[in-house]
Design a protein around this motif. Structure first.
Motif, PDB file in Angstrom:
ATOM      1  N   THR A  30       0.839  -0.892  -0.025  1.00 12.69           N
ATOM      2  CA  THR A  30       0.009  -0.070  -0.055  1.00 12.69           C
ATOM      3  C   THR A  30       0.971   1.120  -0.019  1.00 12.69           C
ATOM      4  N   ALA A  31       2.262   1.198   0.594  1.00 10.30           N
ATOM      5  CA  ALA A  31       2.991   2.370   0.494  1.00 10.30           C
ATOM      6  C   ALA A  31       3.927   2.526  -0.826  1.00 10.30           C
ATOM      7  N   LEU A  32       4.107   3.499  -1.086  1.00  8.75           N
ATOM      8  CA  LEU A  32       4.859   3.807  -2.403  1.00  8.75           C
ATOM      9  C   LEU A  32       5.641   5.044  -2.267  1.00  8.75           C
ATOM     10  N   TYR A  33       6.831   4.955  -2.357  1.00  5.53           N
ATOM     11  CA  TYR A  33       7.912   6.273  -2.306  1.00  5.53           C
ATOM     12  C   TYR A  33       8.791   6.455  -3.669  1.00  5.53           C
ATOM     13  N   TRP A  34       8.755   7.713  -3.861  1.00 10.62           N
ATOM     14  CA  TRP A  34       9.774   8.013  -4.879  1.00 10.62           C
ATOM     15  C   TRP A  34      10.960   8.916  -4.286  1.00 10.62           C
ATOM     16  N   TYR A  35      12.375   8.693  -4.852  1.00 10.91           N
ATOM     17  CA  TYR A  35      13.320   9.334  -4.330  1.00 10.91           C
ATOM     18  C   TYR A  35      14.199   9.735  -5.372  1.00 10.91           C
ATOM     19  N   ARG A  36      15.170  10.784  -5.215  1.00  7.65           N
ATOM     20  CA  ARG A  36      15.953  11.087  -6.387  1.00  7.65           C
ATOM     21  C   ARG A  36      17.553  10.898  -6.026  1.00  7.65           C
ATOM     22  N   GLN A  37      18.302  10.178  -6.743  1.00  3.78           N
ATOM     23  CA  GLN A  37      19.549  10.138  -6.190  1.00  3.78           C
ATOM     24  C   GLN A  37      20.445  10.565  -7.274  1.00  3.78           C
ATOM     25  N   SER A  38      21.249  11.671  -6.948  1.00  4.85           N
ATOM     26  CA  SER A  38      22.215  12.311  -7.948  1.00  4.85           C
ATOM     27  C   SER A  38      23.771  11.564  -7.698  1.00  4.85           C
ATOM     28  N   LEU A  39      24.482  11.877  -8.554  1.00  3.84           N
ATOM     29  CA  LEU A  39      25.774  11.346  -8.582  1.00  3.84           C
ATOM     30  C   LEU A  39      26.591  11.573  -7.268  1.00  3.84           C
ATOM     31  N   GLY A  40      26.911  10.383  -6.684  1.00  2.37           N
ATOM     32  CA  GLY A  40      27.500  10.602  -5.541  1.00  2.37           C
ATOM     33  C   GLY A  40      27.130  11.010  -4.301  1.00  2.37           C
ATOM     34  N   GLN A  41      25.628  10.649  -4.391  1.00  2.00           N
ATOM     35  CA  GLN A  41      24.767  11.036  -3.171  1.00  2.00           C
ATOM     36  C   GLN A  41      23.700   9.996  -2.797  1.00  2.00           C
TER      37      GLN A  41
ATOM     38  N   ALA B  79      37.014  -9.492   3.519  1.00  2.00           N
ATOM     39  CA  ALA B  79      36.418  -8.989   2.465  1.00  2.00           C
ATOM     40  C   ALA B  79      36.333  -9.624   1.017  1.00  2.00           C
ATOM     41  N   GLN B  80      35.371 -10.045   0.276  1.00  2.00           N
ATOM     42  CA  GLN B  80      35.172 -10.856  -1.153  1.00  2.00           C
ATOM     43  C   GLN B  80      34.752  -9.616  -2.135  1.00  2.00           C
ATOM     44  N   PRO B  81      35.090 -10.045  -3.508  1.00  2.00           N
ATOM     45  CA  PRO B  81      34.982  -9.073  -4.529  1.00  2.00           C
ATOM     46  C   PRO B  81      33.238  -9.025  -4.537  1.00  2.00           C
ATOM     47  N   GLY B  82      32.517  -9.928  -4.084  1.00  6.99           N
ATOM     48  CA  GLY B  82      31.166 -10.004  -4.058  1.00  6.99           C
ATOM     49  C   GLY B  82      30.573  -8.910  -3.095  1.00  6.99           C
ATOM     50  N   ASP B  83      31.636  -8.302  -2.319  1.00  7.90           N
ATOM     51  CA  ASP B  83      31.212  -7.359  -1.382  1.00  7.90           C
ATOM     52  C   ASP B  83      31.166  -5.788  -1.894  1.00  7.90           C
ATOM     53  N   THR B  84      31.562  -5.717  -3.105  1.00  7.85           N
ATOM     54  CA  THR B  84      31.608  -4.514  -3.934  1.00  7.85           C
ATOM     55  C   THR B  84      30.547  -3.807  -3.769  1.00  7.85           C
ATOM     56  N   GLY B  85      30.378  -2.626  -3.592  1.00  3.48           N
ATOM     57  CA  GLY B  85      29.143  -1.850  -3.862  1.00  3.48           C
ATOM     58  C   GLY B  85      29.134  -0.664  -3.199  1.00  3.48           C
ATOM     59  N   LEU B  86      28.007  -0.021  -3.083  1.00  6.15           N
ATOM     60  CA  LEU B  86      27.916   1.329  -2.246  1.00  6.15           C
ATOM     61  C   LEU B  86      27.056   1.073  -0.992  1.00  6.15           C
ATOM     62  N   TYR B  87      27.752   1.170   0.004  1.00  3.83           N
ATOM     63  CA  TYR B  87      26.957   0.992   1.584  1.00  3.83           C
ATOM     64  C   TYR B  87      26.481   2.337   1.836  1.00  3.83           C
ATOM     65  N   LEU B  88      25.247   2.236   2.124  1.00  2.00           N
ATOM     66  CA  LEU B  88      24.185   3.676   2.563  1.00  2.00           C
ATOM     67  C   LEU B  88      23.846   3.234   4.026  1.00  2.00           C
ATOM     68  N   CYS B  89      23.907   4.328   4.734  1.00  2.00           N
ATOM     69  CA  CYS B  89      23.237   4.178   6.024  1.00  2.00           C
ATOM     70  C   CYS B  89      22.024   5.195   6.010  1.00  2.00           C
ATOM     71  N   ALA B  90      21.209   4.805   6.561  1.00  2.00           N
ATOM     72  CA  ALA B  90      19.817   5.596   6.683  1.00  2.00           C
ATOM     73  C   ALA B  90      19.092   5.765   8.153  1.00  2.00           C
ATOM     74  N   GLY B  91      18.641   6.928   8.526  1.00  2.00           N
ATOM     75  CA  GLY B  91      18.246   6.897   9.886  1.00  2.00           C
ATOM     76  C   GLY B  91      16.710   7.333   9.900  1.00  2.00           C
ATOM     77  N   LEU B  92      16.333   6.681  10.792  1.00  2.00           N
ATOM     78  CA  LEU B  92      14.623   7.060  10.896  1.00  2.00           C
ATOM     79  C   LEU B  92      14.486   7.537  12.492  1.00  2.00           C
ATOM     80  N   GLY B 102      22.526   8.698   4.181  1.00  2.00           N
ATOM     81  CA  GLY B 102      23.905   9.204   3.995  1.00  2.00           C
ATOM     82  C   GLY B 102      24.211   9.319   2.561  1.00  2.00           C
ATOM     83  N   ARG B 103      25.533   9.890   2.333  1.00  2.00           N
ATOM     84  CA  ARG B 103      26.013   9.995   0.958  1.00  2.00           C
ATOM     85  C   ARG B 103      26.772   8.319   0.436  1.00  2.00           C
ATOM     86  N   GLY B 104      26.996   7.700   1.351  1.00  3.46           N
ATOM     87  CA  GLY B 104      27.344   6.328   1.070  1.00  3.46           C
ATOM     88  C   GLY B 104      28.746   6.162   1.160  1.00  3.46           C
ATOM     89  N   THR B 105      29.465   5.028   1.272  1.00  2.00           N
ATOM     90  CA  THR B 105      30.902   4.489   1.066  1.00  2.00           C
ATOM     91  C   THR B 105      30.967   3.506  -0.435  1.00  2.00           C
TER      92      THR B 105
END
Lengths: 115, 111
Positions: A30-41, B79-92, B102-105
């Motif tokens: 039931t919940a749907l969200y839109w986000y925007r992700q710019s390069l490096g963000q 760490a393994q090659p399969g761990d490659t990626g952008l790691y993002l934290c997000a707070g509620l 956050g901007r990610g690592t």
């Protein structure tokens, strides 16, 4: 079951044009969200729907951006008079009920390029 | 606006090395999430931590929520090659259903 899908995967448009981006959420969410992700963000919140209604549109940057979800499933993000600064990946996510403890499932995004 | 600072921004390591990435804020969060995002894909939730001082393990990944619920860390062992990626934290915070990211690592693990 199918995950969240978004179309098109890539969209190239010219400055000033109108674009529509589509999101198909997970069936029954039931919940749907839109986000925007710019390069490096990280993803930046735009709008949240609970059913058919926009429960929170505080993230929409200006009145050129609008989104609808008329039947409570598919959603369309509409951008009028596109600007180069609108170039980004637009992500859609859905969750079962919208509670803060729900997991949000993201689609692969639509990469929008405004020339 | 609740801001989340992630460090380092980029990390390039060899397979088998250990690493830690950090997520810091001046704000208190009711819960904090970690996501991994691969190129061309959306973020995928790895874990949610909700209690100050909480430690969660997911195979070789260890997540910790700070005692004051303002910061978190992610430690990857061997760490393994399969761990490659952008790691993002997000707070509620405060009952909000919208995570602040956050901007990610960006992590690259070379074979």
């Amino acid at each position: 079951g199918a995950g969240v899908s978004q179309t098109p995967s890539n969209k190239v448009t010219e400055k000033g044009k109108y674009v529509e981006l589509r999101c198909d959420p997970i069936s029954g969410h039931t919940a749907l969200y839109w986000y925007r992700q710019s390069l490096g963000q990280g993803p930046e919140f735009l709008i949240y729907f609970q059913g058919t209604g926009a429960a929170d549109d505080s993230g929409l940057p200006n009145d050129r951006f609008f989104a609808v979800r008329p039947e409570g499933s598919v959603s369309t993000l509409k951008i009028q008079r596109t600007e180069r600064g609108d170039s980004a990946v637009y992500l859609c996510a859905s969750s079962e009920s919208g509670w803060s403890t729900d997991t949000q499932y993201f689609g692969p995004g639509t990469r929008l390029t405004v020339l | 606006t609740q801001l989340l600072e992630q460090s380092p921004q980029f990390l390039s390591i060899q397979e088998g090395e250990n690493l830690t990435v950090y997520c810091n804020s001046s704000s208190v969060f009711s819960s904090l999430q970690w996501y991994r995002q691969e190129p061309g894909e959306g973020p995928v939730l790895l874990v949610t931590v909700v209690t100050g001082g909480e430690v969660k393990k997911l195979k070789r990944l260890t997540f910790q929520f700070g005692d004051a619920r303002k910061d978190s860390s992610l430690h990857i062992t061997a760490a393994q090659p399969g761990d490659t990626g952008l790691y993002l934290c997000a707070g509620l915070g405060g009952g909000s259903y919208i995570p602040t990211f956050g901007r990610g690592t960006s992590l690259i693990v070379h074979p």
